[in-house]
Scaffold this motif. Structure first.
Motif, short mmCIF file in Angstrom:
data_model
loop_
_atom_site.label_atom_id
_atom_site.label_comp_id
_atom_site.label_asym_id
_atom_site.label_seq_id
_atom_site.Cartn_x
_atom_site.Cartn_y
_atom_site.Cartn_z
N GLY A 177 -63.12 -63.72 34.27
CA GLY A 177 -62.92 -64.73 33.23
C GLY A 177 -63.86 -65.91 33.41
N THR A 178 -63.93 -66.41 34.62
CA THR A 178 -64.75 -67.61 34.88
C THR A 178 -66.22 -67.34 34.54
N PHE A 179 -66.75 -66.26 35.07
CA PHE A 179 -68.18 -66.00 34.85
C PHE A 179 -68.48 -65.66 33.39
N THR A 180 -67.54 -64.98 32.72
CA THR A 180 -67.75 -64.66 31.31
C THR A 180 -67.81 -65.95 30.49
N GLY A 181 -66.88 -66.85 30.75
CA GLY A 181 -66.88 -68.14 30.04
C GLY A 181 -68.17 -68.91 30.28
N MET A 182 -68.63 -68.89 31.52
CA MET A 182 -69.86 -69.61 31.87
C MET A 182 -71.07 -69.01 31.15
N VAL A 183 -71.17 -67.69 31.16
CA VAL A 183 -72.30 -67.01 30.49
C VAL A 183 -72.26 -67.25 28.99
N LEU A 184 -71.04 -67.17 28.43
CA LEU A 184 -70.89 -67.40 26.98
C LEU A 184 -71.38 -68.79 26.60
N ALA A 185 -70.97 -69.78 27.37
CA ALA A 185 -71.36 -71.16 27.08
C ALA A 185 -72.87 -71.32 27.19
#
Lengths: 268, 268
Positions: free
Chosen positions: B68-76
């Motif tokens: 979740g954390t890395f997906t959110g970071m990449v998306l942003a």
């Protein structure tokens, strides 16, 4: 109404997996208190026989009776009641890997919601019977092959089933451990009057089971004696399977007199 | 002549494949039916269900947090660059949140579960099957469907949505971290934009998906485990097949559910 003398009865039972016929119109009876030793090479349908008794497999044709009850067409739920009368000792023990010895032996009682105090006394009695009281907290992967089989026997004995099925319990064991397993089977046969089917292909098992018996002396000690002038064993019979057919049924003395080349080769 | 034989062989293979698929779907349906029917009958293994929720659900928490954390970071990171070109970098929070709740949260969480939990279920049940533990369970009067399959399905149906919510939440926080540190956007702008993306229908849609995916993953894992053949090699094969089949099914079912959810909940 005719009295039923058979703990297990097969009437013309056939089973095939695809084109391979595993059992071909097999008929046999195991009387109450009797041990039937099923012999034969690998893949001759010995273990299949036991699975049919337990309802783990269903026959293509023929009837199977357990304790006088025709269980052939029973569904899984109905078989649960029948299985409570039967104890099964699997080839490698089939212990639940995730449970310690105590919980493995207590499994059936826990499922029946028996109070924990009763469970403890039963489990300890069963483990004492197989001489494994010290292994109570061990996990199955910490046990030797022989110990696993003995725990398997203790687990099968919970609930005092009057029928026990042994699926090659001595396979791959050293002679001393195999002898211990056979002695347990003798104790159940002679002292508890348990009916059983004992699947094996070891001649050493046959020698022990056919020629020895166990009695309890006045002091309560167990004494293993050889069949001889004092007593002739009539509660142990043999069956030889070959390619799904019963090629012999009778006593060990009769089997030794057989001319069938397969039996001669097997006994050589 | 050879060409004709090749065509016939090809057709035969295709027919075999289709037959296999039909048989597997039939068996899986039967398994699900037995689970559903078993829910209405005793015994019910609630303790085992809780244990599985802990094992399958709580045990997957770390990988879900990281995903979740890395997906959110990449998306942003990715979306901010594109949004900047149109001068609407302020809606980064909304884009990250919508993407996570609608699609990436449920799908990535459940793909992770398919890898970790689906494979674990197939391997565990497959090992139990080949070591005769399932047969032993049946011999001891327990229905393996009720004892092993139902608790795993219930556990995953309950925990997959919960893990998805956690994945969504940490994903939004990951996006916030990137917005503040790399995009130099005030936290208040990101959070206000993110809040706009959250409405009831989005949340309901985002919870329906993992519930269905959890059911699919557990059913496939259990089915593949219980249909294992061929010893330890077979266990490895079942595990791989379980991961592949559940991953594909998650993506395929995601498409169907997305269409349904958009039509029923999200279209004005």
């Amino acid at each position: 109404m005719t009295k039923n003398f058979n703990a297990i009865e097969f009437q013309d039972v056939s089973l095939a997996f695809g084109d391979r016929v595993v059992l071909n119109r097999v008929s046999l009876q195991v009387r109450y208190g009797e041990s039937k030793i099923v012999m034969g090479g690998s893949g001759t349908g010995k273990s299949t026989l036991l699975r049919l008794v337990l309802g783990l497999l269903k026959p293509d044709s023929g009837r199977i009776l357990v304790d006088g009850e025709d269980v052939t067409d029973y569904n899984e739920e109905q078989m649960m009641t029948v299985r409570s009368k039967i104890g099964m000792v699997f080839q490698e023990g089939a212990l639940f890997d995730s449970l310690p010895v105590y919980d493995n032996v207590a499994y059936r009682l826990r499922e029946q919601k028996v109070p924990e105090s009763t469970i403890e006394s039963v489990v300890m009695r069963m483990l004492r019977f197989v001489d494994l009281e010290d292994a109570v907290e061990k996990m199955p992967n910490e046990l030797s092959g022989g110990m696993r089989r003995r725990v398997g026997i203790a687990r099968a004995l919970v609930g005092n089933p009057k029928i026990i099925l042994y699926d090659e319990p001595t396979a791959g064991l050293d002679p001393i451990t195999a002898r211990t397993i056979c002695e347990l089977a003798l104790k159940l046969r002679d002292l508890e009057e348990v009916s059983s089917i004992f699947v094996t292909h070891r001649l050493q098992d046959m020698e022990v089971l056919a020629n020895e018996y166990v009695i309890r002396d006045d002091a309560g000690n167990l004494i293993f004696e050889h069949e001889g002038d004092r007593l002739c064993l009539i509660n142990t019979k043999f069956i030889m399977l070959k390619d799904g057919d019963i090629i012999f049924s009778g006593t060990d003395e009769e089997m030794r007199l057989e001319d069938n080349p397969y039996i001669r080769k097997f006994l050589a | 002549m050879d060409e004709k034989t090749d065509t016939q062989t090809g057709r035969l293979h295709l027919m075999n494949l289709i037959t296999q698929i039909i048989i597997q779907v039939q068996e899986l349906t039967l398994l699900i039916w037995r689970v559903v029917r078993g829910l209405t009958r005793r015994p019910r293994y609630w303790g085992e269900t809780i244990r599985q929720m802990d094992n399958l659900g709580f045990g997957s928490l770390v990988i879900i947090l990281l995903t979740g954390t890395f997906t959110g970071m990449v998306l942003a990171l990715n979306s901010a660059n594109t949004l900047q070109k149109f001068g609407v970098q302020s809606v980064t929070g909304q884009l990250v949140t919508t993407s996570l709740i609608r699609e990436l949260g449920p799908v990535l969480t459940c793909l992770m579960l398919a890898g970790r939990v689906g494979s674990g279920i197939a391997a565990e049940l497959g090992s139990m099957l080949v070591s005769e533990q399932i047969d032993a369970m049946r011999a001891l009067g327990t229905d393996p469907i009720k004892k092993l399959v139902t608790p795993r399905i219930l556990a995953l149906v309950a925990t997959a949505p919960a893990l998805t919510v956690i994945c969504d939440f940490v994903g939004v926080l990951g996006g916030l971290l990137i917005s503040i540190t790399l995009l130099h956007q005030p936290a208040s702008v990101y959070l206000a934009s993110a809040r706009e993306a959250v409405d009831y229908n989005e949340i309901i849609g985002g919870l329906i998906k993992p519930t269905v995916f959890g059911f699919v993953i557990a059913c496939i894992g259990c089915y593949k485990g219980l249909s294992t053949t061929g010893g330890t090699v077979g266990v490895g094969r079942s595990t791989t097949q379980s991961v592949v089949a559940s991953s594909i099914m998650v993506i395929a079912v995601d498409f169907l559910l997305s269409k349904l959810i958009i039509s029923l909940l999200l279209e004005p």
